[in-house]
Motif scaffolding. Structure first.
Motif, PDB file in Angstrom:
ATOM      1  N   GLU A 151      80.470  62.690 -21.056  1.00  0.00           N
ATOM      2  CA  GLU A 151      79.143  62.973 -21.598  1.00  0.00           C
ATOM      3  C   GLU A 151      78.442  61.719 -22.108  1.00  0.00           C
ATOM      4  N   TYR A 152      77.113  61.729 -21.956  1.00  0.00           N
ATOM      5  CA  TYR A 152      76.278  60.764 -22.667  1.00  0.00           C
ATOM      6  C   TYR A 152      76.393  61.076 -24.153  1.00  0.00           C
ATOM      7  N   SER A 153      77.036  60.192 -24.888  1.00  0.00           N
ATOM      8  CA  SER A 153      77.220  60.368 -26.325  1.00  0.00           C
ATOM      9  C   SER A 153      77.282  58.972 -26.923  1.00  0.00           C
ATOM     10  N   LEU A 154      76.216  58.577 -27.582  1.00  0.00           N
ATOM     11  CA  LEU A 154      76.097  57.194 -28.030  1.00  0.00           C
ATOM     12  C   LEU A 154      77.124  56.849 -29.093  1.00  0.00           C
ATOM     13  N   SER A 155      77.491  55.590 -29.137  1.00  0.00           N
ATOM     14  CA  SER A 155      78.504  55.116 -30.081  1.00  0.00           C
ATOM     15  C   SER A 155      78.016  55.138 -31.525  1.00  0.00           C
ATOM     16  N   GLY A 156      76.707  55.102 -31.709  1.00  0.00           N
ATOM     17  CA  GLY A 156      76.132  54.954 -33.048  1.00  0.00           C
ATOM     18  C   GLY A 156      75.634  53.546 -33.303  1.00  0.00           C
ATOM     19  N   SER A 157      75.990  52.617 -32.412  1.00  0.00           N
ATOM     20  CA  SER A 157      75.522  51.238 -32.534  1.00  0.00           C
ATOM     21  C   SER A 157      74.042  51.148 -32.156  1.00  0.00           C
ATOM     22  N   ARG A 158      73.284  50.375 -32.909  1.00  0.00           N
ATOM     23  CA  ARG A 158      71.863  50.187 -32.593  1.00  0.00           C
ATOM     24  C   ARG A 158      71.685  49.450 -31.269  1.00  0.00           C
ATOM     25  N   VAL A 159      72.645  48.613 -30.923  1.00  0.00           N
ATOM     26  CA  VAL A 159      72.584  47.898 -29.646  1.00  0.00           C
ATOM     27  C   VAL A 159      72.638  48.890 -28.491  1.00  0.00           C
ATOM     28  N   HIS A 160      73.546  49.862 -28.557  1.00  0.00           N
ATOM     29  CA  HIS A 160      73.669  50.849 -27.493  1.00  0.00           C
ATOM     30  C   HIS A 160      72.463  51.786 -27.460  1.00  0.00           C
ATOM     31  N   TYR A 185      63.614  63.913 -16.572  1.00  0.00           N
ATOM     32  CA  TYR A 185      64.173  62.618 -16.954  1.00  0.00           C
ATOM     33  C   TYR A 185      63.715  62.182 -18.339  1.00  0.00           C
ATOM     34  N   ARG A 186      62.587  62.713 -18.797  1.00  0.00           N
ATOM     35  CA  ARG A 186      62.252  62.548 -20.219  1.00  0.00           C
ATOM     36  C   ARG A 186      63.216  63.367 -21.070  1.00  0.00           C
ATOM     37  N   HIS A 187      63.570  64.553 -20.578  1.00  0.00           N
ATOM     38  CA  HIS A 187      64.580  65.351 -21.270  1.00  0.00           C
ATOM     39  C   HIS A 187      65.895  64.580 -21.353  1.00  0.00           C
ATOM     40  N   LEU A 188      66.310  63.947 -20.253  1.00  0.00           N
ATOM     41  CA  LEU A 188      67.538  63.163 -20.257  1.00  0.00           C
ATOM     42  C   LEU A 188      67.489  62.107 -21.357  1.00  0.00           C
ATOM     43  N   ARG A 189      66.408  61.358 -21.398  1.00  0.00           N
ATOM     44  CA  ARG A 189      66.298  60.294 -22.409  1.00  0.00           C
ATOM     45  C   ARG A 189      66.444  60.858 -23.817  1.00  0.00           C
ATOM     46  N   HIS A 190      65.683  61.912 -24.130  1.00  0.00           N
ATOM     47  CA  HIS A 190      65.641  62.403 -25.510  1.00  0.00           C
ATOM     48  C   HIS A 190      66.862  63.251 -25.855  1.00  0.00           C
ATOM     49  N   SER A 191      67.456  63.918 -24.860  1.00  0.00           N
ATOM     50  CA  SER A 191      68.638  64.726 -25.152  1.00  0.00           C
ATOM     51  C   SER A 191      69.815  63.847 -25.556  1.00  0.00           C
ATOM     52  N   VAL A 192      69.921  62.666 -24.964  1.00  0.00           N
ATOM     53  CA  VAL A 192      70.990  61.743 -25.334  1.00  0.00           C
ATOM     54  C   VAL A 192      70.773  61.237 -26.761  1.00  0.00           C
ATOM     55  N   ALA A 193      69.525  60.892 -27.084  1.00  0.00           N
ATOM     56  CA  ALA A 193      69.226  60.402 -28.434  1.00  0.00           C
ATOM     57  C   ALA A 193      69.469  61.472 -29.495  1.00  0.00           C
ATOM     58  N   PRO A 217      86.086  55.179 -23.929  1.00  0.00           N
ATOM     59  CA  PRO A 217      84.813  54.737 -23.355  1.00  0.00           C
ATOM     60  C   PRO A 217      84.882  54.645 -21.846  1.00  0.00           C
ATOM     61  N   VAL A 218      83.739  54.634 -21.210  1.00  0.00           N
ATOM     62  CA  VAL A 218      83.684  54.292 -19.794  1.00  0.00           C
ATOM     63  C   VAL A 218      83.446  52.790 -19.687  1.00  0.00           C
ATOM     64  N   ALA A 219      83.623  52.276 -18.486  1.00  0.00           N
ATOM     65  CA  ALA A 219      83.447  50.840 -18.267  1.00  0.00           C
ATOM     66  C   ALA A 219      82.009  50.544 -17.832  1.00  0.00           C
ATOM     67  N   GLY A 220      81.682  49.263 -17.758  1.00  0.00           N
ATOM     68  CA  GLY A 220      80.388  48.846 -17.221  1.00  0.00           C
ATOM     69  C   GLY A 220      79.254  48.940 -18.229  1.00  0.00           C
ATOM     70  N   TRP A 221      78.027  48.996 -17.717  1.00  0.00           N
ATOM     71  CA  TRP A 221      76.861  48.946 -18.586  1.00  0.00           C
ATOM     72  C   TRP A 221      76.765  50.175 -19.488  1.00  0.00           C
ATOM     73  N   GLN A 222      77.436  51.277 -19.134  1.00  0.00           N
ATOM     74  CA  GLN A 222      77.355  52.494 -19.930  1.00  0.00           C
ATOM     75  C   GLN A 222      78.362  52.538 -21.075  1.00  0.00           C
ATOM     76  N   LYS A 223      79.140  51.479 -21.245  1.00  0.00           N
ATOM     77  CA  LYS A 223      80.083  51.449 -22.358  1.00  0.00           C
ATOM     78  C   LYS A 223      79.319  51.581 -23.678  1.00  0.00           C
ATOM     79  N   GLY A 224      79.740  52.515 -24.510  1.00  0.00           N
ATOM     80  CA  GLY A 224      79.030  52.797 -25.753  1.00  0.00           C
ATOM     81  C   GLY A 224      77.930  53.824 -25.585  1.00  0.00           C
ATOM     82  N   ILE A 225      77.674  54.244 -24.341  1.00  0.00           N
ATOM     83  CA  ILE A 225      76.640  55.239 -24.039  1.00  0.00           C
ATOM     84  C   ILE A 225      77.266  56.505 -23.470  1.00  0.00           C
ATOM     85  N   VAL A 226      78.265  56.367 -22.600  1.00  0.00           N
ATOM     86  CA  VAL A 226      78.997  57.497 -22.028  1.00  0.00           C
ATOM     87  C   VAL A 226      80.453  57.407 -22.482  1.00  0.00           C
ATOM     88  N   HIS A 227      81.028  58.557 -22.861  1.00  0.00           N
ATOM     89  CA  HIS A 227      82.419  58.595 -23.293  1.00  0.00           C
ATOM     90  C   HIS A 227      83.153  59.756 -22.624  1.00  0.00           C
TER      91      HIS A 227
END
Length: 253
Positions: A151-160, A185-193, A217-227
């Motif tokens: 799932e898209y689930s942010l780490s809580g870091s402001r960078v991510h 895709y606007r839903h995607l953006r805001h649902s993750v936040a 975590p997952v690898a690559g650019w989504q690290k800290g964004i997808v877990h």
């Protein structure tokens, strides 16, 4: 905040289904991440004799990942979007894979199961009541059965958070607008936040009665964004919530 729910969300996925695979293919690591999460179920003997549930299968990318991780298992894949299911059904599948048009909330009352494991990719931030769906998953799983949530689930870091916002503003929403699916895709953006951080969703799993909850975590650019979230239905020697790094051998791909 532009969130879609229930029938509105299913209709948005119906409309986007004809371009969905093409857009997700532009995401580096999208399918690799799904395969890694499916493997983290660690099903024995390639899944022989097991019945697995792909909850929220979409166009079948998660189903394919589950099939690769457990090629001898029987898999039931469900989704609320008829359009996404049509895309999934148009692909080649072995006879032991079946698809059903059901919402996550309907599976428990549809006479399906019990299941030895449940795989849910990109589902829980899209349901109206994630706690109710987690309760349904527990009734569907055999005692000791395994759950993996990708799932898209942010780490809580402001960078991510900033990276996710930048990718959505600069790429995801503009591409979705070109295909006529801006609302989705606007839903995607805001649902993750709006969704749980990784630690908050792990705690939600723990409260729901799952045991041995772990986060990777997952690898690559989504690290800290997808877990990947891993848990069991029933007593486990390991209690509480822990966050673990991805095993080194899973990076070597």
């Amino acid at each position: 905040m532009n969130l879609l729910r229930d029938h509105d969300l299913a209709r948005a996925f119906d409309h986007a289904s004809h371009t969905y695979d093409r857009l997700t293919s532009l995401n580096p690591g999208y399918r690799t991440g799904l395969r890694r999460s499916a493997r983290r179920l660690r099903l024995p003997d390639e899944g022989a004799g097991l019945h697995l549930l792909d909850l929220g299968c979409g166009t079948g990318a998660s189903t394919r990942a589950l099939l690769e991780a457990a090629p001898r298992a029987r898999i039931t894949a469900v989704d609320a979007s008829a359009g996404m299911l049509r895309r999934a059904l148009a692909k080649p599948w072995p006879a032991r894979v079946s698809f059903l048009h059901l919402t996550a909330e309907e599976v428990a009352s549809a006479g399906e199961g019990p299941f030895d494991a449940v795989f849910a990719a990109y589902l829980f931030r899209n349901v109206t009541d994630p706690d109710a769906v987690l309760g349904s998953v527990r009734t569907l799983l055999r005692p000791g059965g395994r759950l993996t949530v990708h799932e898209y689930s942010l780490s809580g870091s402001r960078v991510h958070e900033a990276l996710w916002t930048a990718v959505c503003r600069g790429l995801v929403v503009p591409l979705g607008t070109l295909t006529g699916d801006r609302a989705l895709y606007r839903h995607l953006r805001h649902s993750v936040a709006a969704f749980d951080t990784a630690s908050a969703f792990a705690a939600r799993l723990d409260r729901a009665g799952f045991t041995g909850v772990r986060v990777a975590p997952v690898a690559g650019w989504q690290k800290g964004i997808v877990h990947t979230f891993l848990a069991r239905n029933g007593p486990s020697p390991a209690s509480g919530v822990t966050t673990t790094p991805t095993p080194a051998r899973e990076h070597a791909q």
